[in-house]
Design an enzyme around this catalytic site. Structure first.
Site, PDB file in Angstrom:
ATOM      1  N   THR A 142       0.835  -1.205   0.000  1.00 43.25           N
ATOM      2  CA  THR A 142       0.000   0.000   0.000  1.00 43.25           C
ATOM      3  C   THR A 142       0.867   1.250   0.000  1.00 43.25           C
ATOM      4  O   THR A 142       0.624   2.192  -0.749  1.00 43.25           O
ATOM      5  CB  THR A 142      -0.935   0.004   1.218  1.00 43.25           C
ATOM      6  OG1 THR A 142      -1.755  -1.162   1.181  1.00 43.25           O
ATOM      7  CG2 THR A 142      -1.835   1.236   1.198  1.00 43.25           C
ATOM      8  N   ALA A 182       2.451  -8.001  10.253  1.00 40.63           N
ATOM      9  CA  ALA A 182       1.021  -7.837  10.549  1.00 40.63           C
ATOM     10  C   ALA A 182       0.154  -8.095   9.319  1.00 40.63           C
ATOM     11  O   ALA A 182      -0.960  -8.604   9.426  1.00 40.63           O
ATOM     12  CB  ALA A 182       0.749  -6.438  11.096  1.00 40.63           C
ATOM     13  N   TRP A 183       0.695  -7.782   8.171  1.00 41.04           N
ATOM     14  CA  TRP A 183      -0.050  -7.937   6.918  1.00 41.04           C
ATOM     15  C   TRP A 183      -0.006  -9.367   6.380  1.00 41.04           C
ATOM     16  O   TRP A 183      -0.678  -9.689   5.412  1.00 41.04           O
ATOM     17  CB  TRP A 183       0.574  -7.028   5.846  1.00 41.04           C
ATOM     18  CG  TRP A 183       1.977  -7.412   5.488  1.00 41.04           C
ATOM     19  CD1 TRP A 183       3.095  -7.196   6.235  1.00 41.04           C
ATOM     20  CD2 TRP A 183       2.418  -8.101   4.318  1.00 41.04           C
ATOM     21  NE1 TRP A 183       4.208  -7.705   5.598  1.00 41.04           N
ATOM     22  CE2 TRP A 183       3.827  -8.258   4.423  1.00 41.04           C
ATOM     23  CE3 TRP A 183       1.765  -8.602   3.197  1.00 41.04           C
ATOM     24  CZ2 TRP A 183       4.579  -8.897   3.441  1.00 41.04           C
ATOM     25  CZ3 TRP A 183       2.514  -9.236   2.219  1.00 41.04           C
ATOM     26  CH2 TRP A 183       3.908  -9.376   2.345  1.00 41.04           C
ATOM     27  N   GLU A 224      14.287  -0.958   7.977  1.00 42.19           N
ATOM     28  CA  GLU A 224      14.035  -2.400   7.965  1.00 42.19           C
ATOM     29  C   GLU A 224      14.928  -3.079   6.927  1.00 42.19           C
ATOM     30  O   GLU A 224      15.051  -2.571   5.805  1.00 42.19           O
ATOM     31  CB  GLU A 224      12.558  -2.665   7.652  1.00 42.19           C
ATOM     32  CG  GLU A 224      11.645  -2.129   8.750  1.00 42.19           C
ATOM     33  CD  GLU A 224      10.164  -2.200   8.401  1.00 42.19           C
ATOM     34  OE1 GLU A 224       9.340  -2.009   9.305  1.00 42.19           O
ATOM     35  OE2 GLU A 224       9.840  -2.433   7.218  1.00 42.19           O
ATOM     36  N   GLY A 259       1.664   0.582  11.477  1.00 49.16           N
ATOM     37  CA  GLY A 259       1.539   1.451  10.315  1.00 49.16           C
ATOM     38  C   GLY A 259       2.868   1.601   9.594  1.00 49.16           C
ATOM     39  O   GLY A 259       3.197   0.848   8.688  1.00 49.16           O
ATOM     40  N   ARG A 260       3.658   2.596  10.016  1.00 49.32           N
ATOM     41  CA  ARG A 260       4.989   2.830   9.462  1.00 49.32           C
ATOM     42  C   ARG A 260       5.930   3.172  10.610  1.00 49.32           C
ATOM     43  O   ARG A 260       5.555   3.885  11.545  1.00 49.32           O
ATOM     44  CB  ARG A 260       4.969   3.983   8.441  1.00 49.32           C
ATOM     45  CG  ARG A 260       4.284   3.634   7.117  1.00 49.32           C
ATOM     46  CD  ARG A 260       5.098   2.637   6.314  1.00 49.32           C
ATOM     47  NE  ARG A 260       4.488   2.306   5.037  1.00 49.32           N
ATOM     48  CZ  ARG A 260       3.659   1.290   4.838  1.00 49.32           C
ATOM     49  NH1 ARG A 260       3.323   0.506   5.849  1.00 49.32           N
ATOM     50  NH2 ARG A 260       3.174   1.047   3.649  1.00 49.32           N
ATOM     51  N   LEU A 310      -7.827   0.126   6.936  1.00 55.14           N
ATOM     52  CA  LEU A 310      -7.252  -0.619   8.054  1.00 55.14           C
ATOM     53  C   LEU A 310      -7.727  -0.067   9.391  1.00 55.14           C
ATOM     54  O   LEU A 310      -8.094  -0.826  10.297  1.00 55.14           O
ATOM     55  CB  LEU A 310      -5.726  -0.594   7.981  1.00 55.14           C
ATOM     56  CG  LEU A 310      -5.098  -1.377   6.836  1.00 55.14           C
ATOM     57  CD1 LEU A 310      -3.591  -1.206   6.843  1.00 55.14           C
ATOM     58  CD2 LEU A 310      -5.465  -2.849   6.916  1.00 55.14           C
ATOM     59  N   HIS A 315       7.493  -6.782  10.909  1.00 57.33           N
ATOM     60  CA  HIS A 315       6.671  -6.282   9.798  1.00 57.33           C
ATOM     61  C   HIS A 315       5.851  -7.407   9.154  1.00 57.33           C
ATOM     62  O   HIS A 315       5.836  -7.574   7.928  1.00 57.33           O
ATOM     63  CB  HIS A 315       7.534  -5.593   8.734  1.00 57.33           C
ATOM     64  CG  HIS A 315       6.769  -4.592   7.920  1.00 57.33           C
ATOM     65  ND1 HIS A 315       7.316  -3.402   7.494  1.00 57.33           N
ATOM     66  CD2 HIS A 315       5.491  -4.593   7.464  1.00 57.33           C
ATOM     67  CE1 HIS A 315       6.419  -2.724   6.793  1.00 57.33           C
ATOM     68  NE2 HIS A 315       5.306  -3.442   6.754  1.00 57.33           N
ATOM     69  N   ASP A 351       5.291  -3.419  15.011  1.00 58.36           N
ATOM     70  CA  ASP A 351       5.481  -4.349  13.897  1.00 58.36           C
ATOM     71  C   ASP A 351       6.316  -3.707  12.798  1.00 58.36           C
ATOM     72  O   ASP A 351       6.721  -4.376  11.858  1.00 58.36           O
ATOM     73  CB  ASP A 351       4.123  -4.792  13.340  1.00 58.36           C
ATOM     74  CG  ASP A 351       4.249  -5.798  12.218  1.00 58.36           C
ATOM     75  OD1 ASP A 351       4.822  -6.886  12.462  1.00 58.36           O
ATOM     76  OD2 ASP A 351       3.809  -5.506  11.084  1.00 58.36           O
TER      77      ASP A 351
END
Length: 328
Positions: free
Chosen positions: A84, A297-298, A273, A243-244, A168, A295, A268
């Site tokens: 996204t 969660a998605w 990263e 989120g970020r 979300l 990272h 997360d």
């Protein structure tokens, strides 16, 4: 504006720069039109220009495509982002040079909210702290059938403040209501008065028992949550960031956890990263009130499959001259 049907060559080259971000058990649909396909598990910075030099279409999840890199890809017509967020692509350059950018939306509206709720329960009930205590032999020292070395608080009847009211954020709100929470959405920072259906940003910070972040990372939202916001939160409150990474000042968050300005945090996402030992969160991950995940969660199976389906359909639609999930 519709995309001209003659935008691509007869057999365009499609380059996937970081295919390894898609797990092996997930099927990436094949494109139905004639094309040349090239994929690379990962692409280091020094290889990006070489790999996209003759590409008509580039697929990237997290590989950075800056103006100086894009300037060396004269055939490039489409960048299909396998996520996204598009902050890894220079959108201004793409607008100026007629490069279409698409992203993938709505694929994580089940996975991300479930991850947020899982983190919330783990932190409110101090599952990590109790797990560590058992490993450290605390149960045997206590000589009781149970022990209470960390506070345990209920989720029901508490207030969740949601920053970001997109798909979300809305999905998190639905789950939160289902488990008996009061849901409030934060107005943008500094915007007054709040719009109908929103609460002032500062008020949400002060009243939320759980604060969760689901807004984009922009110049305006960099360090959105730093020491002033953390100090204004309830000492019993927890913060969750799926989120970020840049939305939260990581050093300030660690300090707030150590001084018990807030009760806990789940992250997360990270400012860089993969995160290494220089990251304040990684360096302090033994804190019992800090929960970290890489990272993911998605990353439920159904969400990643949906992402791949949408990603490839974006390319199909572009080839057909149909606009879908276009960012610029």
């Amino acid at each position: 504006m519709p995309i001209p049907p003659t935008h691509l060559s007869s057999k365009p080259t499609v380059v996937f720069l970081d295919h390894a971000t898609i797990p092996e058990h997930i099927t990436v649909p094949n494109l139905t039109f004639e094309h040349q396909w090239q994929q690379f598990d990962l692409t280091p910075v020094e290889k990006v220009v070489e790999r996209i030099a003759s590409a008509d279409i580039v697929i990237t999840n997290k590989v950075q495509l800056t103006a100086d890199i894009l300037d060396q890809a004269p055939k490039l017509k489409l960048i299909a982002v396998a996520a996204t967020g598009t902050n890894n692509v220079d959108l201004d350059y793409c607008r100026e040079h007629g490069i279409v950018v698409t992203n993938v939306q709505g694929y994580g509206t089940r996975s991300v909210p479930e991850h947020v709720v899982a983190m919330m329960f783990a932190l409110k009930r101090n599952l990590v702290g109790y797990h560590q205590d058992i490993a450290d032999g605390e149960w045997q020292k206590q000589k009781q059938f149970c022990f209470f070395t960390h506070p345990i608080t209920d989720v029901a009847d508490s207030t969740i403040g949601i920053i970001g009211s997109g798909s979300l954020g809305q999905a998190v709100g639905v789950l939160a209501k289902a488990i008996g929470m009061k849901v409030v959405f934060a107005e943008r920072k500094g915007v007054k008065p709040a719009r109908p259906g929103y609460m002032a940003f500062d008020k949400v910070i002060e009243t939320a028992d759980v604060l969760t972040l689901h807004c984009p990372l922009t110049d305006d939202t960099q360090d959105l949550i730093a020491m002033p916001e953390l100090a204004a939160m309830k000492p019993s409150a927890i913060l969750i960031n799926a989120g970020r990474g840049g939305l939260v000042n990581e050093s300030d968050l660690v300090e707030a956890l150590k001084t018990k300005q807030i009760a806990g945090a789940g992250c997360d996402v990270f400012s860089k990263e993969p995160a290494d030992e220089s990251n304040p969160l990684i360096a302090n991950m033994d804190l019992p009130n800090l929960l970290l995940t890489p990272h993911v969660a998605w990353g439920s199976h159904s969400s990643i499959q949906a992402l791949c389906n949408i990603l490839m359909d974006n390319i199909e639609k572009y080839q057909q001259g149909v606009e879908q999930n276009r960012v610029c």
